[in-house]
Write an enzyme that holds these catalytic residues in place. Sequence first.
Site, PDB file in Angstrom:
ATOM      1  N   GLY A 214       0.869  -1.148  -0.057  1.00 21.67           N
ATOM      2  CA  GLY A 214      -0.036   0.164  -0.157  1.00 21.67           C
ATOM      3  C   GLY A 214       0.904   1.301   0.051  1.00 21.67           C
ATOM      4  N   SER A 215       0.246   2.359   0.611  1.00 19.70           N
ATOM      5  CA  SER A 215       0.948   3.653   0.561  1.00 19.70           C
ATOM      6  C   SER A 215       2.336   3.693   1.088  1.00 19.70           C
ATOM      7  CB  SER A 215       0.223   4.634   1.250  1.00 19.70           C
ATOM      8  OG  SER A 215      -1.170   4.671   0.632  1.00 19.70           O
ATOM      9  N   VAL A 216       2.662   2.971   1.893  1.00 20.28           N
ATOM     10  CA  VAL A 216       4.297   3.012   2.412  1.00 20.28           C
ATOM     11  C   VAL A 216       5.275   2.785   0.958  1.00 20.28           C
ATOM     12  CG1 VAL A 216       3.789   2.184   4.533  1.00 20.28           C
ATOM     13  CG2 VAL A 216       4.423   0.598   2.873  1.00 20.28           C
ATOM     14  N   ASN A 217       4.410   2.148   0.102  1.00 23.11           N
ATOM     15  CA  ASN A 217       5.464   2.020  -1.287  1.00 23.11           C
ATOM     16  C   ASN A 217       5.629   3.412  -1.870  1.00 23.11           C
ATOM     17  OD1 ASN A 217       6.522  -0.233  -2.653  1.00 23.11           O
ATOM     18  ND2 ASN A 217       5.259   0.309  -4.281  1.00 23.11           N
TER      19      ASN A 217
END
Length: 576
Positions: free
Chosen positions: A290-293
């Site tokens: 998800g958004s940690v990427n």
Amino acid sequence: MAHPGRRLRAAFGVLVLLLAVLGTRLIQLQGLDGASYAQRAELQRRHVQTLPAGRGAIVDRNGIPLAMSVDSNTVYADPTQARAQAPAIAAVLAPRLQISVPDLLGRLVRPNTRYVVLARDVDPGVARGIVETLAQQRLAGIGTEPDARRIYPADQVAANLLGFPPNGPKTGAGLELSSNRLLAGHDGKIVAELGAGGREIPSGQHAERRPVPGSTVQLTIDRDIQWAAQQALAAQVKAVHADSGTAIVMDPRSGEVLAMATAPTFDANKPGSGPPGSLNPAVSDVYEPGSVNKVITVSGALQEGVVTPGTPVTIPPQLRLVGHTFHDAEQHGTEHLTVAGVLAKSSNIGTIKISQRLGKAKLHDYLRAYGFGELTGVGLLGESRGILPPTDQWSASQQYTIPFGQGVSVTALQVASVYATIANGGVRAVPTLLRGTIRPDGSAVPAARESTRRVVSAEVARQVRNMLEAVTSDQGTAPAARIAGYRIAGKTGTAQRPNPACSCYAGGGYTASFVGFAPADNPQLLVGVVLQKPRSGHFGGQVAAPVFQSVMSFALKSREIPPTGTRPPTVRLVAR
């Protein structure tokens, strides 16, 4: 009627024949088979006793034992001596060894052997009591040997890392197995001839080889930080009704792992009490990040010079591409953000637009450079590489979903390593759990360190750190991660989980995560938190950030890291 002389001669002939046979047999016994019988008799008297090598301890970075061996005994029987008195011996042993009388009787009369193990891991005091009682009752055929029992003084602390020692082929797990060559040492043995009553024959054969104890393995783990991480994680898994969770604490400068917690976990002294599934999901279980990427997409675009932190990005309410409609986590009208604002507010649409400037080939290069699709180097058994397909295997939609963390699979440690790289000025240090070994003679051997590699420039890392600090501001997605007095940088992640029942995302639940470091302007600690399938809330800033806040607060105090006293930079999130 036969003549008397004839009968006498016949009897004499039989006697001569009998004496000849007996003489031949005597010659065979004394001359031809004597050596064979002597050897057989010696083998019956010969007793081999193993002298087990002391297994090395596993200690934390401060030398506190996490796994150690304590004295115990093995109780054994010589059925050739015990058989005649088996019922009386079994009556003495049964209550002390907690073994049934029928089971003991079966072992005490076992044929064709002089050595049968009755019980292992017997307390030395119990073993002494058995020997004394049997001697008083003049019951022979039972002996004891020194042995060792593995214990874990901290019970559940780091159980997921320690595992348990091998006890035969294809057994054992965790560091107890992967470090077995260092821990095990080499057994010794005593070879002696025993006479009646099991006593050694003074003039008989005697040979002895002393055991060589194993080395002590020292980990980078800090027992207290590991305990705090387990406590905070377990409490939150329960509070938000998640399936499971992981929490990782690292020193981003060296790659040393200070804690790697999982929930649920188990008591290392009772390995059968563990939950089903992998021993250490922090390195074996994969999920879509998800958004940690997004930090990879943004840092790659900054490094390639296609954007700056202040580059304006227009964010429509939704974006239609290749037959798919993309939207952000929350509905909104058209927004005008900077690249820094895209990261701080975790905009999927904004990240897609940044990735279009970077290109999927370059994005793939940066994903690989940060460590996706490869082992981290931590050296734990069962570690997964994750899933990072080559660009020619990306679907039409993956070129837009991978930039914000859907369509690629990673482990919790891989994600933590990405943020450790940003915290370390753009240089990736290989994660490690081994600090060194201590040989039996007391000499210390530091662990070899893997070479580092630069992923992005120090300037790009500084820019990203400033952006990530805005994530924990009131305008960002994780104000719950803030710690009074400290500058905190980090990123939330909220990813849909695939649902195997329909090969889609509907009904699969979420993976909620937060990973960050402190102090933001001089990073010395990193904490990554992942919660799988929380049911009471699912946003990373809502359910994972509080665990980060708790664990990081404890670690900063434990490591005596003071606030830097500096003021955070002003980061423009909205484009003018």
